[in-house]
Write an enzyme that holds these catalytic residues in place. Structure first.
Site, PDB file in Angstrom:
ATOM      1  N   PRO A  24      36.181  71.735 -41.808  1.00  0.00           N
ATOM      2  CA  PRO A  24      36.270  71.372 -43.223  1.00  0.00           C
ATOM      3  C   PRO A  24      37.517  71.982 -43.852  1.00  0.00           C
ATOM      4  O   PRO A  24      37.780  73.168 -43.674  1.00  0.00           O
ATOM      5  CB  PRO A  24      34.994  71.982 -43.831  1.00  0.00           C
ATOM      6  CG  PRO A  24      34.589  73.077 -42.893  1.00  0.00           C
ATOM      7  CD  PRO A  24      35.076  72.671 -41.535  1.00  0.00           C
ATOM      8  N   ALA A  63      34.703  71.417 -48.199  1.00  0.00           N
ATOM      9  CA  ALA A  63      33.775  72.049 -49.135  1.00  0.00           C
ATOM     10  C   ALA A  63      33.635  71.166 -50.370  1.00  0.00           C
ATOM     11  O   ALA A  63      34.592  70.961 -51.118  1.00  0.00           O
ATOM     12  CB  ALA A  63      34.304  73.419 -49.534  1.00  0.00           C
ATOM     13  N   GLN A 105      30.484  69.346 -45.702  1.00  0.00           N
ATOM     14  CA  GLN A 105      30.127  70.720 -46.055  1.00  0.00           C
ATOM     15  C   GLN A 105      29.790  70.766 -47.545  1.00  0.00           C
ATOM     16  O   GLN A 105      30.592  70.327 -48.373  1.00  0.00           O
ATOM     17  CB  GLN A 105      31.306  71.645 -45.757  1.00  0.00           C
ATOM     18  CG  GLN A 105      30.988  73.120 -45.978  1.00  0.00           C
ATOM     19  CD  GLN A 105      32.186  74.016 -45.750  1.00  0.00           C
ATOM     20  OE1 GLN A 105      33.222  73.866 -46.405  1.00  0.00           O
ATOM     21  NE2 GLN A 105      32.079  74.929 -44.812  1.00  0.00           N
ATOM     22  N   TYR A 186      32.411  82.799 -50.494  1.00  0.00           N
ATOM     23  CA  TYR A 186      31.910  81.937 -51.563  1.00  0.00           C
ATOM     24  C   TYR A 186      30.447  82.316 -51.841  1.00  0.00           C
ATOM     25  O   TYR A 186      29.924  83.239 -51.219  1.00  0.00           O
ATOM     26  CB  TYR A 186      32.121  80.465 -51.200  1.00  0.00           C
ATOM     27  CG  TYR A 186      33.603  80.144 -51.082  1.00  0.00           C
ATOM     28  CD1 TYR A 186      34.427  80.226 -52.203  1.00  0.00           C
ATOM     29  CD2 TYR A 186      34.189  79.836 -49.865  1.00  0.00           C
ATOM     30  CE1 TYR A 186      35.796  79.986 -52.116  1.00  0.00           C
ATOM     31  CE2 TYR A 186      35.570  79.602 -49.765  1.00  0.00           C
ATOM     32  CZ  TYR A 186      36.357  79.685 -50.896  1.00  0.00           C
ATOM     33  OH  TYR A 186      37.710  79.457 -50.801  1.00  0.00           O
ATOM     34  N   ARG A 234      27.779  77.381 -41.963  1.00  0.00           N
ATOM     35  CA  ARG A 234      29.027  78.102 -41.647  1.00  0.00           C
ATOM     36  C   ARG A 234      28.918  79.527 -42.147  1.00  0.00           C
ATOM     37  O   ARG A 234      28.546  79.768 -43.301  1.00  0.00           O
ATOM     38  CB  ARG A 234      30.251  77.424 -42.260  1.00  0.00           C
ATOM     39  CG  ARG A 234      31.531  78.211 -41.952  1.00  0.00           C
ATOM     40  CD  ARG A 234      32.803  77.469 -42.290  1.00  0.00           C
ATOM     41  NE  ARG A 234      33.372  76.877 -41.088  1.00  0.00           N
ATOM     42  CZ  ARG A 234      34.674  76.614 -40.932  1.00  0.00           C
ATOM     43  NH1 ARG A 234      35.530  76.843 -41.906  1.00  0.00           N
ATOM     44  NH2 ARG A 234      35.131  76.091 -39.811  1.00  0.00           N
TER      45      ARG A 234
HETATM   46  C1  LIG Z   1      44.036  73.696 -46.253  1.00  0.00           C
HETATM   47  C2  LIG Z   1      42.789  74.372 -45.768  1.00  0.00           C
HETATM   48  C3  LIG Z   1      41.593  74.163 -46.448  1.00  0.00           C
HETATM   49  C4  LIG Z   1      40.417  74.768 -45.991  1.00  0.00           C
HETATM   50  N1  LIG Z   1      39.226  74.470 -46.619  1.00  0.00           N
HETATM   51  C5  LIG Z   1      38.072  74.918 -46.091  1.00  0.00           C
HETATM   52  C6  LIG Z   1      36.829  74.442 -46.579  1.00  0.00           C
HETATM   53  O1  LIG Z   1      36.750  73.560 -47.424  1.00  0.00           O
HETATM   54  N2  LIG Z   1      35.701  74.985 -46.049  1.00  0.00           N
HETATM   55  C7  LIG Z   1      35.737  75.918 -45.052  1.00  0.00           C
HETATM   56  O2  LIG Z   1      34.688  76.385 -44.619  1.00  0.00           O
HETATM   57  N3  LIG Z   1      36.909  76.328 -44.536  1.00  0.00           N
HETATM   58  C8  LIG Z   1      38.051  75.824 -44.999  1.00  0.00           C
HETATM   59  N4  LIG Z   1      39.247  76.170 -44.406  1.00  0.00           N
HETATM   60  C9  LIG Z   1      39.212  76.943 -43.152  1.00  0.00           C
HETATM   61  C10 LIG Z   1      39.211  76.003 -41.945  1.00  0.00           C
HETATM   62  O3  LIG Z   1      38.023  75.243 -41.879  1.00  0.00           O
HETATM   63  C11 LIG Z   1      39.364  76.788 -40.628  1.00  0.00           C
HETATM   64  O4  LIG Z   1      38.235  77.619 -40.471  1.00  0.00           O
HETATM   65  C12 LIG Z   1      40.627  77.632 -40.599  1.00  0.00           C
HETATM   66  O5  LIG Z   1      41.746  76.883 -41.034  1.00  0.00           O
HETATM   67  C13 LIG Z   1      40.904  78.205 -39.217  1.00  0.00           C
HETATM   68  O6  LIG Z   1      41.029  77.180 -38.283  1.00  0.00           O
HETATM   69  P1  LIG Z   1      42.497  76.652 -37.785  1.00  0.00           P
HETATM   70  O7  LIG Z   1      43.221  77.858 -37.228  1.00  0.00           O
HETATM   71  O8  LIG Z   1      42.178  75.621 -36.742  1.00  0.00           O
HETATM   72  O9  LIG Z   1      43.190  76.083 -38.963  1.00  0.00           O
HETATM   73  C14 LIG Z   1      40.434  75.613 -44.866  1.00  0.00           C
HETATM   74  C15 LIG Z   1      41.659  75.838 -44.217  1.00  0.00           C
HETATM   75  C16 LIG Z   1      42.811  75.217 -44.635  1.00  0.00           C
HETATM   76  C17 LIG Z   1      44.095  75.431 -43.867  1.00  0.00           C
END
Ligand SMILES: Cc1cc2nc3c(=O)[nH]c(=O)nc-3n(C[C@H](O)[C@H](O)[C@H](O)COP(=O)(O)O)c2cc1C
Length: 359
Positions: A24, A63, A105, A186, A234
């Site tokens: 997400p 989210a 989510q 959160y 999560r």
């Molecule tokens: C732009 C952006 C928005 C994100 N929004 C959410 C979110 O809405 N909900 C959530 O649980 N994590 C959110 N995350 C975290 C990601 O889901 C993920 O856990 C995190 O980026 C690490 O994974 P990655 O290294 O593959 O990017 C966000 C990350 C990024 C970069």
């Protein structure tokens, strides 16, 4: 040759075609005011749609706030009214038509609410767009965030109802997986951690009290979500704080409870709750937390965080450290990463017929 990454995965009656899933990620791209506030638009359809055509087996939509005051930024998606249900229906339907599973989510930002869209700078949203955030205790996240209002027990009951209503709308929109956002500091994560939860009533203090809201939300969501479809949760497995933070031991204990309450898979992230956290960021750095939950509780898990290479992802699954991997930023770089990974691993590559020339 086969690859673990491209084995289907069944939870309850739902089969996900592979184990490469989209994490997400908030897009902060909805309208703020008017009848379309919080409604998914063209950006969201193109964004999620292209990851589904790119081969991800499950798309977890960002989210999505269960109430207006639960948005991180004013431009977040919401699921507190039926217009928002309709906006999301297009996404769920398109994702499904590509053979992927649509998931979403649902979230409440708690004390980290009402912030500016990240690309416009840190700190609170502009005065005309912001609101007063709520939290377990009147303790701000950091110096860029306001002091939140402590939720009353009536306020807590309302939040639980909002999660159930949002889940009902997610189902009506056509989603097949709902994920409760209990991570990253959160609202639900704020209640879990003694760093942010200083309450002295039935929702603070002991492990049992700090986990009460999360379990009430899970029960309320499970009660409206069909038996045959999975519920994810999560979590931030650790706050990475040396003192008075949520710990990996508590995560393991809590995961066993989540399982009893009908959660089908734990999506294991870490951090995000503030304080002097020291985080050893590196490739796959959160995977050991997922592996530990799986090994000690038997609850299925998804691993996330700096998983970027096909061989790396395949090894996580082949070692039994996780049941699926979630990719975030790598899928922003390359929407067709799953197809590339299948090629690299020598697995059968599937693509929409329109793209068959480019397999
Ligand atoms: C732009 C952006 C928005 C994100 N929004 C959410 C979110 O809405 N909900 C959530 O649980 N994590 C959110 N995350 C975290 C990601 O889901 C993920 O856990 C995190 O980026 C690490 O994974 P990655 O290294 O593959 O990017 C966000 C990350 C990024 C970069």
């Amino acid at each position: 040759m086969s690859a673990a990454l491209f084995e289907p995965y069944t939870l309850r009656s739902l089969t996900v075609p592979n184990r490469v899933w989209m994490a997400p990620m908030c897009q902060y791209s909805a309208e703020v005011f008017g009848p379309n506030a919080g409604v998914a638009g063209d950006w969201h359809l193109a964004h999620y749609g292209s990851r589904a055509t790119g081969g991800a087996g499950l798309i977890l939509v960002e989210a999505t706030a269960v109430a207006p005051e639960g948005r991180i930024s004013p431009a977040d998606l919401g699921l507190w009214n039926d217009t928002q249900t309709e906006g999301l229906r297009r996404i769920a339907s398109f994702v499904k038509a590509q053979g992927a599973v649509p998931g979403i989510q649902i979230a409440h930002a708690g004390r980290k609410a009402a912030t500016q869209r990240p690309w416009l700078g840190r700190g609170p949203a502009p005065a005309e767009e912001r609101w007063q955030p709520v939290a377990p205790s009147a303790v701000p996240f950091d110096e860029h965030h306001p002091v939140p209002t402590e939720l009353t027990e009536d306020g807590i009951r309302e939040v639980v109802g909002q999660f159930a209503d949002a889940a009902r709308r997610a189902l009506a929109a056509g989603f097949e997986v709902v994920e409760v956002h209990g991570a990253h500091g959160y609202l639900i994560g704020e209640f879990l951690s003694p760093h942010s939860n200083r309450r002295t009533d039935a929702y603070g203090g002991s492990f049992e009290n700090r986990t009460r809201l999360a379990l009430e939300v899970v029960d309320a969501v499970r009660a409206v979500w069909p038996e045959e479809l999975p519920v994810f949760f999560r979590i931030s497995a650790t706050d990475w704080l040396e003192e008075a933070g949520w710990t990996a031991d508590e995560t393991v204990r809590f995961a066993a409870l989540l399982r009893e309450h009908g959660v089908d898979l734990l999506d294991v992230s870490t951090g995000g709750n503030g304080g002097p956290a020291r985080i050893p960021v590196g490739p796959g750095y959160q995977v050991p937390f997922a592996a530990r939950v799986k090994a000690e509780t038997g609850l299925p898990v998804a691993a996330v965080g700096l998983i970027t290479e096909s061989a790396q992802a395949e090894k996580i699954l082949a070692n039994g450290e996780a049941d699926a991997v979630l990719l975030g930023r790598e899928l922003l770089r390359d929407a067709s990463w799953p197809r590339r990974a299948a090629r690299e691993l020598g697995a059968a590559v599937s693509a929409p017929p329109q793209y068959a020339w480019a397999i």
